[in-house]
Design a protein around this motif. Structure first.
Motif, PDB file in Angstrom:
ATOM      1  N   THR A 130      -8.765   2.542  -0.999  1.00 49.55           N
ATOM      2  CA  THR A 130      -8.873   3.838  -0.330  1.00 49.55           C
ATOM      3  C   THR A 130      -7.759   3.938   0.693  1.00 49.55           C
ATOM      4  O   THR A 130      -7.655   3.105   1.600  1.00 49.55           O
ATOM      5  CB  THR A 130     -10.234   4.008   0.371  1.00 49.55           C
ATOM      6  N   LEU A 131      -6.904   4.939   0.541  1.00 49.79           N
ATOM      7  CA  LEU A 131      -5.812   5.196   1.483  1.00 49.79           C
ATOM      8  C   LEU A 131      -6.161   6.457   2.257  1.00 49.79           C
ATOM      9  O   LEU A 131      -6.279   7.541   1.678  1.00 49.79           O
ATOM     10  CB  LEU A 131      -4.499   5.359   0.717  1.00 49.79           C
ATOM     11  N   LEU A 132      -6.343   6.294   3.564  1.00 53.79           N
ATOM     12  CA  LEU A 132      -6.855   7.366   4.415  1.00 53.79           C
ATOM     13  C   LEU A 132      -5.810   7.740   5.459  1.00 53.79           C
ATOM     14  O   LEU A 132      -5.166   6.872   6.068  1.00 53.79           O
ATOM     15  CB  LEU A 132      -8.149   6.912   5.105  1.00 53.79           C
ATOM     16  N   LYS A 133      -5.672   9.069   5.693  1.00 53.33           N
ATOM     17  CA  LYS A 133      -4.705   9.558   6.678  1.00 53.33           C
ATOM     18  C   LYS A 133      -5.192  10.896   7.234  1.00 53.33           C
ATOM     19  O   LYS A 133      -5.762  11.713   6.499  1.00 53.33           O
ATOM     20  CB  LYS A 133      -3.326   9.716   6.020  1.00 53.33           C
ATOM     21  N   THR A 134      -4.960  11.088   8.510  1.00 48.26           N
ATOM     22  CA  THR A 134      -5.433  12.327   9.142  1.00 48.26           C
ATOM     23  C   THR A 134      -4.541  13.513   8.811  1.00 48.26           C
ATOM     24  O   THR A 134      -4.991  14.656   8.880  1.00 48.26           O
ATOM     25  CB  THR A 134      -5.480  12.150  10.668  1.00 48.26           C
ATOM     26  N   THR A 135      -3.278  13.257   8.479  1.00 50.50           N
ATOM     27  CA  THR A 135      -2.355  14.328   8.073  1.00 50.50           C
ATOM     28  C   THR A 135      -2.031  14.180   6.590  1.00 50.50           C
ATOM     29  O   THR A 135      -2.324  13.159   5.964  1.00 50.50           O
ATOM     30  CB  THR A 135      -1.053  14.277   8.894  1.00 50.50           C
ATOM     31  N   GLU A 136      -1.405  15.201   6.058  1.00 50.14           N
ATOM     32  CA  GLU A 136      -1.118  15.225   4.632  1.00 50.14           C
ATOM     33  C   GLU A 136      -0.075  14.160   4.262  1.00 50.14           C
ATOM     34  O   GLU A 136       0.901  13.946   4.976  1.00 50.14           O
ATOM     35  CB  GLU A 136      -0.609  16.608   4.231  1.00 50.14           C
ATOM     36  N   PHE A 137      -0.319  13.494   3.125  1.00 52.78           N
ATOM     37  CA  PHE A 137       0.634  12.498   2.632  1.00 52.78           C
ATOM     38  C   PHE A 137       1.893  13.200   2.115  1.00 52.78           C
ATOM     39  O   PHE A 137       1.821  14.290   1.527  1.00 52.78           O
ATOM     40  CB  PHE A 137       0.022  11.659   1.494  1.00 52.78           C
ATOM     41  N   SER A 138       3.030  12.550   2.301  1.00 57.30           N
ATOM     42  CA  SER A 138       4.297  13.098   1.817  1.00 57.30           C
ATOM     43  C   SER A 138       5.003  12.033   0.977  1.00 57.30           C
ATOM     44  O   SER A 138       4.581  10.882   0.918  1.00 57.30           O
ATOM     45  CB  SER A 138       5.188  13.520   3.000  1.00 57.30           C
ATOM     46  N   GLY A 139       6.103  12.429   0.355  1.00 54.20           N
ATOM     47  CA  GLY A 139       6.846  11.498  -0.483  1.00 54.20           C
ATOM     48  C   GLY A 139       6.416  11.586  -1.936  1.00 54.20           C
ATOM     49  O   GLY A 139       5.479  12.319  -2.292  1.00 54.20           O
ATOM     50  N   SER A 140       7.108  10.843  -2.790  1.00 56.40           N
ATOM     51  CA  SER A 140       6.849  10.891  -4.231  1.00 56.40           C
ATOM     52  C   SER A 140       6.328   9.563  -4.793  1.00 56.40           C
ATOM     53  O   SER A 140       6.054   9.465  -5.981  1.00 56.40           O
ATOM     54  CB  SER A 140       8.136  11.276  -4.980  1.00 56.40           C
ATOM     55  N   ARG A 141       6.204   8.534  -3.945  1.00 55.65           N
ATOM     56  CA  ARG A 141       5.756   7.231  -4.414  1.00 55.65           C
ATOM     57  C   ARG A 141       4.627   6.719  -3.528  1.00 55.65           C
ATOM     58  O   ARG A 141       4.572   6.996  -2.321  1.00 55.65           O
ATOM     59  CB  ARG A 141       6.914   6.229  -4.404  1.00 55.65           C
ATOM     60  N   GLY A 142       3.728   5.940  -4.154  1.00 57.26           N
ATOM     61  CA  GLY A 142       2.606   5.390  -3.414  1.00 57.26           C
ATOM     62  C   GLY A 142       3.002   4.175  -2.590  1.00 57.26           C
ATOM     63  O   GLY A 142       4.134   3.675  -2.656  1.00 57.26           O
ATOM     64  N   GLU A 143       2.064   3.667  -1.829  1.00 58.88           N
ATOM     65  CA  GLU A 143       2.292   2.481  -0.999  1.00 58.88           C
ATOM     66  C   GLU A 143       2.256   1.220  -1.848  1.00 58.88           C
ATOM     67  O   GLU A 143       1.487   1.113  -2.813  1.00 58.88           O
ATOM     68  CB  GLU A 143       1.225   2.400   0.097  1.00 58.88           C
ATOM     69  N   ARG A 144       3.082   0.236  -1.486  1.00 57.71           N
ATOM     70  CA  ARG A 144       3.105  -1.040  -2.203  1.00 57.71           C
ATOM     71  C   ARG A 144       1.971  -1.941  -1.732  1.00 57.71           C
ATOM     72  O   ARG A 144       1.717  -2.055  -0.529  1.00 57.71           O
ATOM     73  CB  ARG A 144       4.441  -1.747  -1.995  1.00 57.71           C
ATOM     74  N   VAL A 145       1.289  -2.575  -2.707  1.00 55.00           N
ATOM     75  CA  VAL A 145       0.216  -3.506  -2.406  1.00 55.00           C
ATOM     76  C   VAL A 145       0.503  -4.808  -3.169  1.00 55.00           C
ATOM     77  O   VAL A 145       0.683  -4.799  -4.391  1.00 55.00           O
ATOM     78  CB  VAL A 145      -1.167  -2.958  -2.816  1.00 55.00           C
ATOM     79  N   PHE A 146       0.555  -5.919  -2.453  1.00 52.50           N
ATOM     80  CA  PHE A 146       0.807  -7.230  -3.054  1.00 52.50           C
ATOM     81  C   PHE A 146      -0.515  -7.964  -3.189  1.00 52.50           C
ATOM     82  O   PHE A 146      -1.238  -8.147  -2.192  1.00 52.50           O
ATOM     83  CB  PHE A 146       1.791  -8.036  -2.208  1.00 52.50           C
ATOM     84  N   LEU A 147      -0.844  -8.363  -4.429  1.00 49.07           N
ATOM     85  CA  LEU A 147      -2.138  -8.973  -4.706  1.00 49.07           C
ATOM     86  C   LEU A 147      -1.978 -10.398  -5.214  1.00 49.07           C
ATOM     87  O   LEU A 147      -1.029 -10.720  -5.938  1.00 49.07           O
ATOM     88  CB  LEU A 147      -2.894  -8.180  -5.775  1.00 49.07           C
ATOM     89  N   THR A 148      -2.909 -11.244  -4.837  1.00 51.01           N
ATOM     90  CA  THR A 148      -3.126 -12.517  -5.513  1.00 51.01           C
ATOM     91  C   THR A 148      -4.473 -12.382  -6.202  1.00 51.01           C
ATOM     92  O   THR A 148      -5.521 -12.390  -5.544  1.00 51.01           O
ATOM     93  CB  THR A 148      -3.131 -13.692  -4.531  1.00 51.01           C
ATOM     94  N   ALA A 149      -4.440 -12.205  -7.502  1.00 53.64           N
ATOM     95  CA  ALA A 149      -5.654 -11.855  -8.235  1.00 53.64           C
ATOM     96  C   ALA A 149      -5.864 -12.800  -9.400  1.00 53.64           C
ATOM     97  O   ALA A 149      -4.917 -13.346  -9.975  1.00 53.64           O
ATOM     98  CB  ALA A 149      -5.574 -10.416  -8.736  1.00 53.64           C
ATOM     99  N   LYS A 150      -7.119 -12.978  -9.746  1.00 49.80           N
ATOM    100  CA  LYS A 150      -7.500 -13.771 -10.907  1.00 49.80           C
ATOM    101  C   LYS A 150      -7.944 -12.791 -11.986  1.00 49.80           C
ATOM    102  O   LYS A 150      -8.910 -12.044 -11.810  1.00 49.80           O
ATOM    103  CB  LYS A 150      -8.619 -14.740 -10.565  1.00 49.80           C
ATOM    104  N   THR A 151      -7.222 -12.794 -13.117  1.00 50.68           N
ATOM    105  CA  THR A 151      -7.498 -11.862 -14.192  1.00 50.68           C
ATOM    106  C   THR A 151      -8.061 -12.592 -15.405  1.00 50.68           C
ATOM    107  O   THR A 151      -7.705 -13.740 -15.665  1.00 50.68           O
ATOM    108  CB  THR A 151      -6.220 -11.118 -14.609  1.00 50.68           C
TER     109      THR A 151
END
Length: 420
Positions: A130-151
């Motif tokens: 969940t990405l939450l912000k009080t003002t409107e999001f701008s730009g054309s790309r989402g935020e980067r998230v680095f995961l260490t995950a077990k698939t």
């Protein structure tokens, strides 16, 4: 009593274990190639194929959804989704995550990261965010998230779709597949035809110098292919020049007509509208035939010598000629040896790269074989290992099919002449 005929040897268990080990060693790389062909590039780089059936832990970077998908809820702007589904990955378990490549262990599942002006990000254990912000999001790309995950273990057919059904790559692979058959089938049949006649003569016909010829055939078995490539290429070039002389003049229009008549000119390297080249199928057939003949003659001769002499003598008494004896008696009885050599020759020519590089590769790539095409699929930087594994398994599918269908003749042919 230990030497009584018919008594089972006490070392039988050792023979069985040795055979099992040899079979395992032969199957090990083949199974590994098959498994790797169904895995993605990240899985191949992250673990060996023997771990394909177990969950894997890997580090990945995934971006959140496009800001255009944001929703306004209770006066705040929200972007929600699942990181695994968004990137096309199987649903896994997040152990740690972060927003920077320098610190991918900054947060645990359920923690909330403060991104400053970019809002607040929360990632759960199953990849929901969940990405939450009080003002409107701008730009054309989402935020980067680095995961260490077990698939969990996953397999895909995407590699085969890329190799077999991906536009230009499909056309090249399909053409290379047909080119390989064009090289392999004649290069298997021609030496068998020649060697069968020679083997019969060396086995059942008396003529001066027969023993010397047999010794020469055995000596040729140890001549390395690399040593004779340059003489063979020079000889092929001489054949092309002789053909030009036979045509009368190296006139482009004359060569063009020669190249288009039944496609015979292409075998010698004549292409319509192009300069004369020494590259052609005839050269590669000659090379494979020359280096396949010694083994073929040696194998077939040993087998034919072991055939019952009475059958041949009775045929001669009945008035049969040598040609009739050869075609109606020797060839049918020698089928196991013929099939045995055919297996070896087919495998050698199908998997050949060196001779194809010398006699076939041209600027247009119209005569490229599969071994060369697989190398080109890797790219200039040697990546795409999943594509390499898939293309390699596609390449070995035909030899494996030939081997398994004709393996019953292999041992019978290899034992030719060993028992009297």
């Amino acid at each position: 009593m230990d030497n009584i005929a018919g008594k089972k040897s006490s070392l039988t268990w050792a023979v069985h274990i040795s055979v099992a080990v040899l079979v395992f060693l032969w199957m090990f790389p083949t199974v590994g190639l098959l498994v790797s062909s169904f895995r993605s590039a990240d899985q191949i780089s992250g673990s060996g194929w023997w771990k394909a059936l177990f969950p894997q832990e890997q580090n990945v970077m995934i971006r959140t959804a496009d800001p255009a998908l944001q929703q306004q809820i209770d006066g705040a702007y929200v972007i929600e989704g699942n990181l695994f589904e968004q990137d096309g990955l199987p649903i896994g378990t997040v152990s740690v995550w972060g927003t920077s490549s320098r610190d991918i262990n900054a947060y645990k599942p359920g923690d909330t990261a403060d991104l400053g002006e970019d809002g607040q990000l929360t990632v759960t254990e199953n990849g929901d965010y969940t990405l939450l912000k009080t003002t409107e999001f701008s730009g054309s790309r989402g935020e980067r998230v680095f995961l260490t995950a077990k698939t969990p273990p996953t397999f895909t057919l995407q590699n085969y779709k890329t190799v077999l059904f991906s536009g230009q790559a499909t056309d090249k692979m399909g053409k290379a597949f047909l080119n390989t058959f064009t090289v392999t089938i004649p290069a298997t049949i021609i030496p068998i035809l020649i060697a069968a006649f020679a083997a019969y003569a060396l086995a059942w016909m008396d003529f001066p110098g027969r023993a010397l010829l047999i010794a020469a055939v055995v000596a040729l078995l140890v001549v390395p292919l690399q040593l004779a490539l340059i003489p063979l290429l020079s000889f092929h070039g001489a054949v092309v020049e002789a053909t030009i002389a036979f045509l009368g003049t190296p006139d482009p229009d004359n060569l063009r007509r020669f190249a288009t008549v039944n496609g015979l000119g292409r075998l010698l390297g004549f292409e319509p509208g192009e300069a004369v080249s020494s590259k052609g199928y005839l050269g590669v057939w000659m090379a494979h035939t020359g280096f396949g003949l010694p083994l073929a003659i040696y194998l077939l001769r040993n087998y034919m010598v072991g055939l019952p002499k009475d059958i041949i003598e009775n045929a001669r008494v009945d008035g049969a000629t040598d040609f009739q004896i050869f075609t109606k008696i020797i060839l049918p009885l020698s089928f196991p040896a013929l099939a045995s050599f055919a297996i070896f020759q087919f495998l050698w020519t199908w998997n050949d790269l060196l001779v194809a590089l010398v006699f076939l590769i041209d600027s247009s790539g119209d005569t490229t074989v599969m071994t060369r095409q697989i190398v080109e699929l890797l790219g200039t930087r040697g990546g795409n290992w999943e594509i390499l594994a898939t293309a390699a398994f596609v390449s070995i599918a035909v030899p494996l099919t030939v081997f398994f269908f004709m393996q019953k003749y292999l041992v019978r042919g290899l034992l030719a002449g060993s028992v009297k």
